[in-house]
Write a protein that holds these residues in place. Sequence first.
Motif, short mmCIF file in Angstrom:
data_model
loop_
_atom_site.label_atom_id
_atom_site.label_comp_id
_atom_site.label_asym_id
_atom_site.label_seq_id
_atom_site.Cartn_x
_atom_site.Cartn_y
_atom_site.Cartn_z
N GLU A 1 -0.69 -9.36 -15.55
CA GLU A 1 0.69 -9.42 -15.08
C GLU A 1 1.44 -8.13 -15.38
N MET B 1 0.29 -5.51 -12.94
CA MET B 1 0.85 -5.77 -11.61
C MET B 1 2.30 -5.31 -11.53
N ARG B 2 3.08 -5.57 -12.59
CA ARG B 2 4.47 -5.10 -12.62
C ARG B 2 4.53 -3.57 -12.57
N GLU C 1 3.86 -2.49 -9.03
CA GLU C 1 5.03 -2.73 -8.19
C GLU C 1 6.11 -1.68 -8.43
N GLU D 1 5.07 1.56 -6.84
CA GLU D 1 5.24 1.51 -5.39
C GLU D 1 6.71 1.65 -4.99
N ARG D 2 7.58 0.98 -5.71
CA ARG D 2 9.03 1.10 -5.43
C ARG D 2 9.50 2.53 -5.63
N SER E 1 8.30 4.66 -2.81
CA SER E 1 9.06 4.35 -1.60
C SER E 1 10.44 5.01 -1.65
#
Length: 72
Positions: free
Chosen positions: A48, A51-52, A55, A58-59, A62
């Motif tokens: 977990e 995964m955070r 994320e 990726e943010r 972006s």
Amino acid sequence: MFKAIFELGKTVVLLVWGIFTIVITLCQIFANLYSAYKIKKDSNREIERLMREIELAERKRSLENKLEKHNK
């Protein structure tokens, strides 16, 4: 009479030893199960967390791409 008492004593000792062995074995089994549960729980937490982090990366990427496009 003495032989019968001696045999009874041996039987009682073997019975107590057998019960003790069973209890020790059960304790080891439960300890192993708990250890496996704890490892799985810790592994899930680590997954977990990773995964955070993915994320968030990726943010961030972006947002950086949007900023680059905006500055062009």
